[in-house]
Design a protein around this motif. Structure first.
Motif, short mmCIF file in Angstrom:
data_model
loop_
_atom_site.label_atom_id
_atom_site.label_comp_id
_atom_site.label_asym_id
_atom_site.label_seq_id
_atom_site.Cartn_x
_atom_site.Cartn_y
_atom_site.Cartn_z
N PRO A 186 0.65 -1.20 0.22
CA PRO A 186 -0.03 0.00 0.07
C PRO A 186 0.92 1.78 0.17
O PRO A 186 0.22 2.41 -0.88
CB PRO A 186 -0.56 -0.35 1.28
CG PRO A 186 -0.65 -1.73 1.57
CD PRO A 186 0.67 -1.99 0.61
N ILE A 187 2.03 1.25 0.69
CA ILE A 187 2.63 2.58 0.56
C ILE A 187 3.14 3.06 -0.10
O ILE A 187 3.33 4.12 -0.94
CB ILE A 187 4.08 2.69 1.50
CG1 ILE A 187 4.45 3.82 1.86
CG2 ILE A 187 4.59 1.12 1.45
CD1 ILE A 187 5.51 4.20 3.31
N GLU A 188 3.82 1.52 -1.23
CA GLU A 188 4.24 2.06 -2.79
C GLU A 188 3.35 2.35 -3.39
O GLU A 188 3.63 3.56 -4.32
CB GLU A 188 4.41 0.46 -3.24
CG GLU A 188 6.13 0.31 -3.26
CD GLU A 188 6.34 -1.24 -3.54
OE1 GLU A 188 7.12 -1.45 -4.93
OE2 GLU A 188 6.02 -2.79 -3.14
N LEU A 189 2.12 1.78 -3.71
CA LEU A 189 0.58 2.65 -4.72
C LEU A 189 0.36 3.38 -4.44
O LEU A 189 0.92 4.59 -5.44
CB LEU A 189 0.10 1.63 -4.84
CG LEU A 189 -0.85 1.35 -5.68
CD1 LEU A 189 0.08 1.29 -6.85
CD2 LEU A 189 -2.54 0.47 -5.64
N THR A 190 1.01 3.80 -3.30
CA THR A 190 -0.34 5.39 -2.66
C THR A 190 1.00 6.66 -3.07
O THR A 190 0.91 7.76 -3.68
CB THR A 190 -0.39 5.48 -0.51
OG1 THR A 190 -1.35 4.32 -0.70
CG2 THR A 190 -0.95 6.86 -0.54
N SER A 191 2.01 6.40 -2.45
CA SER A 191 3.55 7.40 -2.84
C SER A 191 3.15 7.33 -4.18
O SER A 191 3.79 8.39 -4.99
CB SER A 191 4.91 6.36 -2.28
OG SER A 191 5.12 5.66 -2.83
#
Length: 827
Positions: free
Chosen positions: A592-597
């Motif tokens: 999730p942090i990858e896609l959100t960033s």
């Protein structure tokens, strides 16, 4: 003759007795001498082996490290012993007198050991035939706490006495009291008088009244038994004892003691840091700091840690995830009681629950485990017990579970949808108890599904909120940072952005029709649309708005898988990606942090930032150990048609809206800097496309935010993963919902139904009070009226014509009457 003959035998017996007595006496003297010499030797051995008292002169006990949010509010703590050190001159004189009276009335007279006190305690213990009173002085207590182990042995008591004498020789009485009153444990996790004052009364120590001082002074004997939070009646009895001791010692008058006894005690602790709602964020910070400074320093050295967290947003994130997961879970139905107790097991279970409750009354909204102790089938109502508190669960508060059979007997019912006596249930407080009765509960259920939410400032990369699962106590696995799951259609914006930078436009028309690809296996791959509907020629905008799978695959086929993978890496996707056309449908797992960033690149106008958590760290003396300057990203001066002025507006050097050079991005090591990775025009057009997803497509639930929103849903095969990632100009957030062990979320498990409601609820809470802003438009973006059937310019009055945005120079230049049906680029 017989008498004469007997005489020598008597003399021999006496001689032997005298000789035996001398031998025994000699043996006793020898053993005593040996024991005495051994004791002297052991005594001198102890003298040499004892710890040095001198180090107490520089008293630096373990103190808690505190974590602060971006607004300076306290959001968390790390500690082995929860303590704040205060100097003696900050402590009220009567507080000191209260402790001295209760714990060591001869403190100012003795030299470390109170021989009178020892005699008095020995006499009382002898009379009562049990240990009724101790005789350790305050100095001895400090010696035991600071220099020795708590073992109950004669050797430890001897060491304690020797050290107490040494301490009195080297330290003043005030120095000993300073150590004692900061070191002592006073219950409820509080060490020292300052933390105790905050914990019980919500006050600084210097603001305590006499009644409160006496209550604190009564705690050392048994902090848990005399806790004013859990046992106020016992605490007041102990308080009265302390006050009478103060009268006897001449510190206060009887009238003052009576007034203090009559003073109401208000248990009003300072607002506690809700570690539960921030647990995943704090754990991420903890891991980073332990790696950099070590556990010893983090837990004992009183660091001041400043983070990027927004406290209100973090609270919103936690609340939204918990509520959203419960909604998803309840759609799957009631799973039954956690377990069933026999009648004899109820009381022990409730006692254990009560021991874990620190509050005078149950907190509204909190969830506790309770036991069914009564059933009313006619009213369809339950009587329940939570710890030592009783309450009811009315019919209306169980309706979500459907029609339940209520059974008025102990033992596990055969039917799954049944509740009987002894059932252990999750209960949410609707109305708190009064004097441990009268609470009203709602039937609850701990979700089996999990979720993650992460929210970033798109202009800096600062993580404003993060939740990594439903309950940190049950699972420390941080799904926001660690869970790699298929993003489904939430990955499509990456593909579409790559297409925009490789010759396609929002007006490009692609044929939505069935297609088959050779896969090298026995079966060819036939991508399908989610709704099994094929629309024929559609524009890129319509394809993304409706999340059309086949069109996304055809777009990826045109630009090339390798091109898309390189583009994904450029905007922050670091996980390995599948080198085939299934990538268009989100077949490669990401966090999730990858896609959100990656979405933050679109929200920031094309800048990539590295998510970070810590902005500054100070040591216990206020020295700066590290500090992070936030990246600075210019905001384009020209705003969208509904926009208003922005104080951060910064025109480019080559004219309005020009992109800054990489050197202007304000790189910094901790945050990873901020630098442009895609053109601002591409970022804006992708934002504009994803606004359509919200206003007209699968992300419709996000319209409830009530301000300009861009975002995209994602749902994987069999509804195993549900996503929604979206943003407003000030904040980008991503939500994932699914089971740790992959299985279908069931009815209502799509991205729009499971993840988007959590995202929307979070944004509504998180953005409350923030101004409504529109996305800024770069100067190099133009708008044109087009015919979506053909992708060409449209004349005024053309049915279905729409205003479309383009990078200047890529807009259509001709009018056309016939629709295009190829997979080509801009007409």
């Amino acid at each position: 003759m017989e008498t004469y003959k007997a005489q020598p035998r008597q003399q021999n017996r006496r001689l032997k007795q005298r000789t035996g007595g001398k031998v025994l006496l000699a043996a006793f003297a020898t053993v005593s001498t040996i024991l005495f010499l051994a004791f002297i030797g052991y005594f001198f051995y102890l003298l040499g082996a004892l710890p040095k008292v001198d180090r107490l002169a520089d008293y630096r006990p373990p103190i808690l490290s505190q974590v602060y949010g971006a607004d300076g509010a306290l959001v968390g703590e790390f500690y082995l012993e929860r303590r704040t050190v205060v100097p003696v001159d900050k402590m009220p004189k009567r507080l000191i007198q209260a402790f001295v009276s209760a714990e060591d009335s001869n403190f100012y007279q003795h030299k470390g050991i109170d021989y009178v006190g020892i005699a008095r305690a020995a006499f009382k213990n002898l009379i009562s035939m049990r240990k009724k009173e101790g005789a350790s002085t305050i100095t001895q207590q400090v010696a035991k706490s600071m220099l020795l182990t708590p073992e109950k042995k004669f050797s430890r008591k001897l060491k304690e006495a020797i050290l107490a004498k040494r301490m009195e020789e080297r330290l003043s009485k005030d120095e000993i009291l300073y150590i004692y009153l900061n070191q002592i444990y006073l219950g409820a996790g509080a060490y020292g008088v300052q933390l105790a004052a905050e914990t019980y009364f919500g006050k600084e120590v210097e603001n305590l009244n006499l009644a409160e001082m006496a209550m604190l002074a009564g705690l050392p004997k048994a902090p848990n038994s005399y806790s004013p939070i859990k046992h106020l009646d016992r605490a007041k009895e102990r308080q009265a004892y302390v006050l009478e001791r103060m009268v006897k010692e001449g510190y206060i008058t009887q009238a003052e003691a009576q007034y203090a006894k009559a003073t109401p005690i208000v248990i009003q602790p300072l607002k506690k840091v809700n570690a539960e709602q921030s647990a995943y964020f704090l754990e991420q910070v903890r891991q980073q700091l332990v790696q950099k400074y070590g556990e010893e320093r983090l837990y004992k050295d009183g660091l001041k840690i400043y983070t990027t967290m927004n406290g209100e947003m973090q609270k919103a994130a936690y609340t939204s995830v918990v509520n959203g997961l419960k909604a998803v879970d309840k759609r799957q139905g009631f799973r039954g009681a956690a377990k069933y107790l026999q009648e004899a097991e109820v009381e022990p279970f409730c006692k254990k629950v009560e021991d874990e409750i620190d509050d005078l009354s149950l907190k509204e909204g909190n969830v506790y485990q309770g036991v069914v102790t009564g059933v009313d089938p006619a009213k369809r109502e339950l009587t329940v017990q939570v710890g030592e508190r009783t309450g009811t669960v009315p019919r209306k508060n169980m309706e979500w579970a459907g029609k339940l059979e209520l059974i008025p007997r102990f033992g596990k019912p055969e039917a799954k949808r049944a509740i009987g006596l002894g059932a252990v249930l999750e209960l949410q407080v609707k109305v708190p108890d009064q004097n441990r009765t009268g609470a009203v509960f709602a039937l609850d259920q701990a979700p089996e599904a999990q979720a993650a939410l992460i929210a970033l400032d798109p202009l800096t990369g600062g993580v404003r909120a993060m939740v990594g699962g439903y309950d940190f106590k049950k699972s420390q696995f941080n799904r926001a940072m660690q869970a790699k799951r298929n993003p489904g259609s939430a990955f499509k914006p990456v593909i579409y952005a790559a297409a925009l930078d490789n010759g396609m436009t929002t007006a490009s028309v692609i044929d939505d029709s069935q297609v088959e690809y050779e896969s090298g296996a026995e079966k060819a791959w036939k991508p399908k649309n989610y709704d099994n509907v094929y629309r024929g020629p559609v524009t890129m905008r319509e394809a993304l708005t409706e999340s059309i799978n086949v069109v996304s695959v055809k777009i990826l086929e045109q630009i090339g898988v390798g091109t898309a993978i390189e583009y994904a890496k450029k905007i922050g996707i670091t996980s390995p990606l599948a080198s085939n056309l299934t990538l268009a449908l989100g077949s490669s797992s990401v966090t999730p942090i990858e896609l959100t960033s990656a979405y933050a690149v679109f929200a920031s106008g094309g800048y990539r930032t590295t998510p970070y958590f810590v902005t500054k760290v100070l040591d216990r003396d206020g020295n700066v150990l590290e500090e992070t300057a936030e990246p600075k990203i210019p905001v384009f001066s020209r705003m969208s048609s509904a926009g208003e002025g922005d104080e951060n507006t910064a025109p480019g050097e080559n004219g309005e809206g020009a992109a800054p050079k990489p050197a202007e991005a304000g790189l910094n090591s901790a945050a990873g800097g901020a630098f442009p990775v895609i053109p601002p025009e591409t970022a804006f057009i992708m934002t504009n496309l994803m606004q359509s997803v919200v206003t007209s497509g699968t992300g419709g639930r996000a319209r409830a935010v009530g301000r300009p929103v861009a975002g995209k849903t994602g749902t994987t095969n069999d509804m195993k993963d549900a996503w929604f990632v979206g943003y407003v100009p000030q904040l980008v957030a991503g939500v994932w919902v699914g089971y740790d062990q992959e299985r279908s979320l069931g009815a209502g498990g799509s991205g729009g139904q499971a993840a988007a409601p959590i995202w929307t609820d979070f944004m509504q809470r998180a953005l409350a009070g923030l101004p409504v802003k529109s996305f800024p438009t770069p100067g190099n973006v133009t708008f044109a009226l087009i015919d979506p059937r053909t992708g060409h310019l449209a004349r005024e009055g053309t049915p279905g014509a729409v205003q479309e945005c383009f990078i200047a120079g890529t807009e259509p230049t001709s009018y056309g009457a016939e629709p295009q049906a190829d997979a080509g680029g801009a007409p």
